[in-house]
Write a protein that holds these residues in place. Structure first.
Motif, PDB file in Angstrom:
ATOM      1  N   TYR A  70       9.700 -36.272 -79.728  1.00 15.98           N
ATOM      2  CA  TYR A  70      10.227 -35.480 -78.607  1.00 15.98           C
ATOM      3  C   TYR A  70      11.709 -35.766 -78.333  1.00 15.98           C
ATOM      4  O   TYR A  70      12.200 -35.514 -77.227  1.00 15.98           O
ATOM      5  N   PHE A  73      13.729 -33.097 -76.624  1.00 17.47           N
ATOM      6  CA  PHE A  73      13.329 -32.592 -75.290  1.00 17.47           C
ATOM      7  C   PHE A  73      14.293 -33.029 -74.185  1.00 17.47           C
ATOM      8  O   PHE A  73      13.889 -33.201 -73.028  1.00 17.47           O
ATOM      9  N   TYR A  95       6.905 -28.004 -75.010  1.00 17.26           N
ATOM     10  CA  TYR A  95       6.180 -28.259 -76.271  1.00 17.26           C
ATOM     11  C   TYR A  95       5.736 -26.934 -76.889  1.00 17.26           C
ATOM     12  O   TYR A  95       5.872 -26.713 -78.094  1.00 17.26           O
ATOM     13  N   TRP A 103       9.117 -31.762 -86.639  1.00 19.26           N
ATOM     14  CA  TRP A 103       8.875 -32.983 -85.847  1.00 19.26           C
ATOM     15  C   TRP A 103       9.285 -34.237 -86.613  1.00 19.26           C
ATOM     16  O   TRP A 103       9.653 -35.247 -86.014  1.00 19.26           O
ATOM     17  N   SER A 323       9.618 -41.056 -73.932  1.00 17.31           N
ATOM     18  CA  SER A 323      10.390 -40.166 -74.812  1.00 17.31           C
ATOM     19  C   SER A 323      11.577 -39.566 -74.077  1.00 17.31           C
ATOM     20  O   SER A 323      11.704 -39.700 -72.857  1.00 17.31           O
ATOM     21  N   GLY A 325      11.656 -36.682 -73.376  1.00 18.25           N
ATOM     22  CA  GLY A 325      11.049 -35.715 -72.464  1.00 18.25           C
ATOM     23  C   GLY A 325      10.869 -36.275 -71.058  1.00 18.25           C
ATOM     24  O   GLY A 325      10.495 -35.543 -70.143  1.00 18.25           O
TER      25      GLY A 325
END
Ligand code: ZN
Length: 427
Positions: A70, A73, A95, A103, A323, A325
């Protein structure tokens, strides 16, 4: 052994012992072959190639909870969200908008970014199988935990168990970079599958890692099957999971996790913000570390972890960034600095505070991942994973300098004896 190389620094902080003024390490075949004063190490390795670093040398840091895939993000993690459920909705939207993303590439970017702040070992949760194996590709230590989420018994029995077993047995691994299983959280998987997943990890001899007591709405979810999280999970699944359908279990987060077989010395938890004293005691008794991720907690709109209680109760903990995110950087030292402020605000100001926070970010993380014999301290025989920080090297306050000022100040990172990053400032 090829000719050893020697790295010197004004202060070396081995974690396994007190800081060493005018210190050095010698490296051979990717391992530490000597740790001591510069004079001792150079006398024992007179033919070595010598690199003289300016700053404070430590073991490479361990990020005990992240999701490297991630790394793209940033927009979600760089702002503060009002509640956990709102953050979770925003995260899932991101997502879904990024389906088909490469990824593996984003996870590799995450490793490279983290190396620049001194991290050399990762507890990496892998949602999409393409990102499994990234730690091996990058040559860094850690555990890649293959994640399961949103699984009930029919799905587990018809396909998921087989898919997970294949992933866990076929994924690449090395002595330093291993494979594990991450049942996402005890609320996002149906109860029978939590038990099956824990049993599968033990049959295969792989480690476990679970998000636990991250949200303030988790407790009522497990106890009574009510609250915002219960509503949200039911909405996403389309029907209540089994414990919601029966009105909860009467147990708190840690008790419920224990009843599913998720605790133990072969497992560690992420977050643990709302465990309470009893929950922390259960985890401590089980030998289960908690990766505290304070900056992430603030981004997702919950309370920061009660690190003063962890310290006062000797509850084992490590440090994670989570992350991008839910965080603005993968710099573990920024979370360490925040933990220091939180500890003091929470009433813990023991003279061991800085030492214990540094241990959490190195040896604590290594132990949480089952890699304590391989990394986490500077000791002969361990992997030569090192970080150098441009902070005040005064010996009487060097641990405090690292904790308070280490964020953004990594000037060099060495992985398995190889210099993987070096700040221009150093040239
Ligand atoms: Zn997480």
């Amino acid at each position: 052994m090829r000719n050893a190389s020697v790295h010197t620094a004004p202060v070396v902080v081995p974690i396994a012992g007190p800081p060493i003024a005018d210190g050095a390490v010698a490296v051979g075949d990717g391992l530490l072959v000597a740790v001591g004063t510069r004079d001792e190490v150079l006398a024992a390795h007179p033919a070595a190639e010598v690199t003289e670093w300016e700053g404070v040398m430590t073991p490479g840091l361990v990020n005990a909870h992240t999701h490297l895939q991630y790394t793209s993000f940033v927009e979600v993690g760089s702002v503060t969200h009002p509640t956990y459920v709102k953050w979770s909705e925003r995260f899932v939207d991101e997502y879904e908008n990024r389906r088909g993303e490469d990824w593996r590439a984003t996870a590799r970017q995450g490793v490279e970014e983290a190396i620049r702040s001194g991290t050399t070992c990762f507890a990496d949760i892998v949602t999409d199988i393409e990102a499994l194996g990234v730690l091996v590709d990058e040559g860094v230590a850690g555990v890649s935990y293959f994640e399961i989420i949103g699984v009930d018994r029919p799905a587990w029995e018809s396909r998921v168990e087989q898919r997970v077993t294949e992933a866990l047995t076929s994924a690449p691994r090395t002595t330093y970079s291993r494979i594990g299983l991450s049942p996402h959280a005890p609320y996002s998987i149906d109860e029978p599958v939590l038990k099956e997943a824990a049993a599968l990890a033990r049959r295969l001899g792989v480690r476990l890692h679970v998000h636990l007591a991250e949200s303030d709405t988790e407790d009522s979810y497990y106890r009574t099957g009510t609250g915002d999280l219960a509503d949200r999970v039911t909405l996403r699944v389309g029907r209540p999971w089994s414990i919601l359908a029966r009105g909860g279990t009467g147990m708190g987060a840690a008790e419920f996790a224990e009843s599913c077989g998720l605790l133990g010395p072969d497992s560690h938890m992420a977050h643990g913000v709302y465990l309470g004293r009893h929950g922390r005691h259960l985890l401590t008794a089980a030998g289960t570390y908690v990766a505290l991720c304070p900056r992430s907690n603030l981004v997702v709109g919950i309370d920061p972890p009660p690190v003063a209680d962890f310290l006062a109760e000797n509850a084992p903990f490590a440090v994670g960034t989570d992350s991008l995110g839910s965080n603005s950087s993968l710099d573990v030292m920024a979370d360490v600095a925040l933990l220091r402020r939180l500890a003091i605000d929470g009433g813990y100001d023991g003279p061991d505070l800085d030492r214990r926070l540094l241990e959490a970010a190195t040896m604590g993380g290594a132990t949480a991942l089952g890699l304590e014999a391989e990394v986490g301290t500077l000791e002969v025989g361990k992997r030569a994973d090192l970080a150098i920080f441009d902070v005040d090297p005064s010996l009487d306050r060097v641990e405090r300098s690292l904790v308070e000022d280490g964020a953004g100040q990594c000037v060099g990172t060495i992985v398995g004896g190889e210099v993987r990053w070096q700040s221009r400032r150093f040239d």
